[in-house]
Design an enzyme around this catalytic site. Structure first.
Site, mmCIF file in Angstrom:
data_model
loop_
_atom_site.group_PDB
_atom_site.id
_atom_site.type_symbol
_atom_site.label_atom_id
_atom_site.label_comp_id
_atom_site.label_asym_id
_atom_site.label_seq_id
_atom_site.Cartn_x
_atom_site.Cartn_y
_atom_site.Cartn_z
ATOM 1 N N CYS A 187 11.240 20.137 -11.652
ATOM 2 C CA CYS A 187 12.359 20.029 -10.713
ATOM 3 C C CYS A 187 13.134 21.352 -10.706
ATOM 4 C CB CYS A 187 13.277 18.885 -11.164
ATOM 5 S SG CYS A 187 14.795 18.767 -10.208
ATOM 6 N N SER A 222 -4.836 -9.586 -3.097
ATOM 7 C CA SER A 222 -5.390 -10.580 -4.032
ATOM 8 C C SER A 222 -4.309 -11.531 -4.533
ATOM 9 C CB SER A 222 -6.026 -9.857 -5.231
ATOM 10 O OG SER A 222 -5.036 -9.050 -5.862
ATOM 11 N N CYS A 276 12.463 13.372 -8.778
ATOM 12 C CA CYS A 276 12.647 13.896 -10.130
ATOM 13 C C CYS A 276 12.758 12.717 -11.107
ATOM 14 C CB CYS A 276 13.926 14.743 -10.195
ATOM 15 S SG CYS A 276 14.187 15.432 -11.851
ATOM 16 N N ASN A 296 -8.256 -12.583 4.370
ATOM 17 C CA ASN A 296 -8.742 -11.902 3.175
ATOM 18 C C ASN A 296 -10.260 -11.998 3.087
ATOM 19 O OD1 ASN A 296 -7.341 -10.432 1.066
ATOM 20 N ND2 ASN A 296 -8.372 -11.808 -0.363
ATOM 21 N N GLY A 336 -5.432 -8.791 3.156
ATOM 22 C CA GLY A 336 -6.023 -7.827 2.228
ATOM 23 C C GLY A 336 -5.312 -7.706 0.902
ATOM 24 N N ASN A 360 0.832 -1.203 0.000
ATOM 25 C CA ASN A 360 0.000 0.000 0.000
ATOM 26 C C ASN A 360 0.868 1.254 0.000
ATOM 27 O OD1 ASN A 360 -2.097 -1.751 0.123
ATOM 28 N ND2 ASN A 360 -2.399 -1.557 2.336
ATOM 29 N N VAL A 361 0.355 2.278 -0.644
ATOM 30 C CA VAL A 361 1.117 3.526 -0.790
ATOM 31 C C VAL A 361 0.408 4.667 -0.052
ATOM 32 C CG1 VAL A 361 2.102 2.785 -2.993
ATOM 33 C CG2 VAL A 361 -0.069 4.025 -3.007
ATOM 34 N N HIS A 366 6.026 -0.693 -2.558
ATOM 35 C CA HIS A 366 5.615 -0.065 -3.830
ATOM 36 C C HIS A 366 5.698 1.451 -3.740
ATOM 37 C CE1 HIS A 366 3.164 -3.920 -4.885
ATOM 38 N NE2 HIS A 366 4.456 -4.085 -5.000
HETATM 39 C C1 BV8 Z 1 8.601 -6.094 -11.383
HETATM 40 C C2 BV8 Z 1 1.959 1.068 -7.101
HETATM 41 C C3 BV8 Z 1 10.582 -6.735 -12.464
HETATM 42 C C4 BV8 Z 1 1.069 1.742 -8.038
HETATM 43 C C5 BV8 Z 1 1.757 -1.239 -7.646
HETATM 44 C C6 BV8 Z 1 4.390 -7.911 -17.871
HETATM 45 C C7 BV8 Z 1 5.118 -6.736 -18.050
HETATM 46 C C8 BV8 Z 1 5.768 -6.101 -16.993
HETATM 47 C C9 BV8 Z 1 5.707 -6.655 -15.710
HETATM 48 C C10 BV8 Z 1 4.970 -7.815 -15.551
HETATM 49 C C11 BV8 Z 1 4.331 -8.452 -16.607
HETATM 50 N N1 BV8 Z 1 3.689 -9.549 -16.111
HETATM 51 C C12 BV8 Z 1 3.924 -9.648 -14.793
HETATM 52 C C13 BV8 Z 1 4.704 -8.621 -14.434
HETATM 53 C C14 BV8 Z 1 5.214 -8.327 -13.113
HETATM 54 C C15 BV8 Z 1 4.276 -7.292 -12.501
HETATM 55 C C16 BV8 Z 1 3.038 -8.016 -12.044
HETATM 56 O O1 BV8 Z 1 3.091 -8.785 -11.115
HETATM 57 N N2 BV8 Z 1 1.924 -7.749 -12.762
HETATM 58 C C17 BV8 Z 1 0.678 -8.376 -12.397
HETATM 59 C C18 BV8 Z 1 -0.458 -7.405 -12.719
HETATM 60 C C19 BV8 Z 1 0.573 -9.695 -13.170
HETATM 61 N N3 BV8 Z 1 4.982 -6.768 -11.379
HETATM 62 C C20 BV8 Z 1 5.706 -5.658 -11.564
HETATM 63 O O2 BV8 Z 1 5.729 -5.025 -12.595
HETATM 64 C C21 BV8 Z 1 6.567 -5.275 -10.396
HETATM 65 N N4 BV8 Z 1 7.918 -5.086 -10.845
HETATM 66 O O3 BV8 Z 1 8.129 -7.200 -11.554
HETATM 67 O O4 BV8 Z 1 9.868 -5.740 -11.765
HETATM 68 C C22 BV8 Z 1 10.252 -6.531 -13.912
HETATM 69 C C23 BV8 Z 1 10.714 -5.395 -14.532
HETATM 70 C C24 BV8 Z 1 10.438 -5.216 -15.888
HETATM 71 C C25 BV8 Z 1 9.691 -6.178 -16.608
HETATM 72 C C26 BV8 Z 1 9.211 -7.313 -15.945
HETATM 73 C C27 BV8 Z 1 9.483 -7.503 -14.596
HETATM 74 C C28 BV8 Z 1 6.074 -3.957 -9.805
HETATM 75 C C29 BV8 Z 1 4.783 -4.223 -9.093
HETATM 76 C C30 BV8 Z 1 4.379 -2.955 -8.364
HETATM 77 C C31 BV8 Z 1 3.328 -2.264 -9.180
HETATM 78 N N5 BV8 Z 1 2.806 -1.153 -8.396
HETATM 79 N N6 BV8 Z 1 1.373 -0.229 -6.911
HETATM 80 C C32 BV8 Z 1 -0.021 2.386 -7.254
HETATM 81 O O5 BV8 Z 1 -0.376 1.903 -6.172
HETATM 82 O O6 BV8 Z 1 -0.522 3.352 -7.802
HETATM 83 S S1 BV8 Z 1 0.877 -2.662 -7.526
HETATM 84 C C33 BV8 Z 1 -0.717 -2.299 -7.059
HETATM 85 O O7 BV8 Z 1 -1.441 -3.524 -7.083
HETATM 86 C C34 BV8 Z 1 -0.855 -1.835 -5.629
HETATM 87 O O8 BV8 Z 1 0.365 -1.543 -4.993
HETATM 88 C C35 BV8 Z 1 -1.465 -3.004 -4.925
HETATM 89 O O9 BV8 Z 1 -0.849 -3.263 -3.749
HETATM 90 C C36 BV8 Z 1 -1.151 -4.095 -5.851
HETATM 91 C C37 BV8 Z 1 -1.873 -5.377 -5.687
HETATM 92 O O10 BV8 Z 1 -3.167 -5.171 -5.349
HETATM 93 P P1 BV8 Z 1 -3.629 -5.605 -3.863
HETATM 94 O O11 BV8 Z 1 -2.910 -4.783 -2.873
HETATM 95 O O12 BV8 Z 1 -3.556 -7.084 -3.723
HETATM 96 O O13 BV8 Z 1 -5.081 -5.107 -3.907
HETATM 97 P P2 BV8 Z 1 -6.260 -5.771 -4.717
HETATM 98 O O14 BV8 Z 1 -7.288 -4.719 -4.936
HETATM 99 O O15 BV8 Z 1 -5.709 -6.527 -5.886
HETATM 100 O O16 BV8 Z 1 -6.839 -6.872 -3.725
HETATM 101 C C38 BV8 Z 1 -7.429 -6.476 -2.533
HETATM 102 C C39 BV8 Z 1 -7.771 -7.767 -1.824
HETATM 103 O O17 BV8 Z 1 -8.266 -7.405 -0.554
HETATM 104 C C40 BV8 Z 1 -8.847 -8.546 -2.523
HETATM 105 O O18 BV8 Z 1 -8.437 -9.898 -2.605
HETATM 106 C C41 BV8 Z 1 -10.070 -8.411 -1.622
HETATM 107 O O19 BV8 Z 1 -10.787 -9.624 -1.519
HETATM 108 C C42 BV8 Z 1 -9.461 -8.113 -0.310
HETATM 109 N N7 BV8 Z 1 -10.256 -7.226 0.535
HETATM 110 C C43 BV8 Z 1 -11.067 -6.208 0.176
HETATM 111 N N8 BV8 Z 1 -11.571 -5.632 1.291
HETATM 112 C C44 BV8 Z 1 -11.044 -6.280 2.340
HETATM 113 C C45 BV8 Z 1 -10.203 -7.299 1.881
HETATM 114 N N9 BV8 Z 1 -9.536 -8.122 2.689
HETATM 115 C C46 BV8 Z 1 -9.689 -7.946 4.014
HETATM 116 N N10 BV8 Z 1 -10.468 -6.974 4.535
HETATM 117 C C47 BV8 Z 1 -11.168 -6.146 3.748
HETATM 118 N N11 BV8 Z 1 -11.947 -5.198 4.292
HETATM 119 ZN ZN ZN Z 2 15.762 17.036 -11.377
#
Ligand code: BV8
Ligand code: ZN
Length: 245
Positions: free
Chosen positions: A144, A192, A122, A216, A190, A97-98, A114
């Site tokens: 910047c 997915s 910058c 979850n 929390g 989380n951010v 994240h």
């Molecule tokens: C990386 C910042 C190496 C942004 C985020 C193809 C091309 C490029 C990359 C990839 C690719 N395929 C796969 C990848 C890797 C990619 C990835 O995993 N993609 C996924 C979509 C398949 N990962 C990356 O790119 C990471 N870097 O791999 O670098 C690399 C480098 C170059 C090329 C390849 C690899 C970087 C990942 C970070 C991305 N940034 N956030 C922002 O926030 O604005 S991720 C973003 O989604 C959020 O941070 C968030 O945390 C994250 C995941 O979501 P969740 O937190 O799980 O939230 P979500 O809504 O999904 O689920 C909520 C859950 O809570 C649900 O299950 C629900 O049931 C439950 N819930 C709801 N209410 C409640 C609850 N549970 C309990 N109580 C409640 N009340």
């Molecule tokens: Zn700069």
């Protein structure tokens, strides 16, 4: 509900996702069907998206910065801060989380994997990321002062690498916990379990013989890889789940 015993023999690594902030009123990613204003999140949370339309990306992050600043931590955040006070340096919280809510709830041993909405850096020069609570009005892209480049949120976007120092903190904690001779526990709440490398932590812990828990609301992508699954809202489950001994 099963009880999670937290005693002087326990090392606990926690991973949180957007679900733990849902009860504070912060929308989750899956909850928005992965969309923001009909843009796939990957478009506004990616370096390509930023190059293509920095105005749109800054509107996305300014809006979330304002929203996060206007909500309060919930009892789930508070419970995690209490567990940290009980376990001390045998506790570490890695969050995806951010929104900054863990720190506002009193958590200190937090790795913001994240990035955070409340820091800016910058996109061009190497000046260090700085605290920034400014909500930039729509239509502005901050520049910047030092190099004239455009500023960007200090967030890890899709396709960007996480900070190696952060990953090191998590890995070395897991190593210390799993070789301590005590009980090493990993609890995810929390999330997915879709986004890597965060979603792969459970596998590293199992390989190291650790105990794995998932709290979850719905079954997550990687639920099957956790030994203990507690279904419910983290704000209700976490305050009751642990028995501090
Ligand atoms: C990386 C910042 C190496 C942004 C985020 C193809 C091309 C490029 C990359 C990839 C690719 N395929 C796969 C990848 C890797 C990619 C990835 O995993 N993609 C996924 C979509 C398949 N990962 C990356 O790119 C990471 N870097 O791999 O670098 C690399 C480098 C170059 C090329 C390849 C690899 C970087 C990942 C970070 C991305 N940034 N956030 C922002 O926030 O604005 S991720 C973003 O989604 C959020 O941070 C968030 O945390 C994250 C995941 O979501 P969740 O937190 O799980 O939230 P979500 O809504 O999904 O689920 C909520 C859950 O809570 C649900 O299950 C629900 O049931 C439950 N819930 C709801 N209410 C409640 C609850 N549970 C309990 N109580 C409640 N009340
Ligand atoms: Zn700069």
């Amino acid at each position: 509900m099963q009880q999670l015993i937290l005693d002087s023999n326990t090392w606990l690594l926690v991973l949180t996702g957007a679900g733990v902030s849902a009860e504070s009123g912060v929308p989750t990613f899956r909850g928005m069907d992965g969309l923001w204003e009909n843009h796939p999140v990957e478009d506004v949370a990616s370096p390509q998206g930023f190059v293509k339309d920095p105005l749109l990306v800054w509107r996305f992050y300014s809006q979330r910065r304002a929203a996060a600043a206007s909500v309060q931590p919930n009892p789930g955040h508070a419970a995690l801060a209490a567990w940290e006070r009980h376990l001390g340096d045998r506790f570490l919280l890695a969050t995806q989380n951010v929104d900054g809510l863990h720190r506002r709830a009193g958590s200190e041993r937090v790795v913001e994997m994240h990035g955070t909405l409340f820091k800016t850096r910058c996109s061009k020069c190497q000046r260090a990321p700085f605290e920034d609570t400014t909500v930039y009005p729509a239509g502005t892209v901050p520049g910047c002062r030092e190099c004239g480049g455009i500023l960007r949120p200090h967030i890890v976007w899709f396709g960007e690498y996480l900070d190696p120092a952060d990953m090191k903190k998590i890995e070395s904690f897991a190593y210390r916990g799993s070789t301590s001779g005590g009980r090493f526990v990993f609890l995810a709440a929390g999330t997915s379990g879709v986004v890597y490398p965060a979603a792969g932590i459970v596998d590293r812990v199992r390989e190291a013989g650790g105990e794995t828990w998932l709290v979850n609301l719905d079954p997550a992508e990687n639920s099957g890889r956790f030994e203990y699954n507690v279904t419910g809202k983290s704000g209700e489950v976490l305050p009751k789940l642990a028995k501090l001994m």
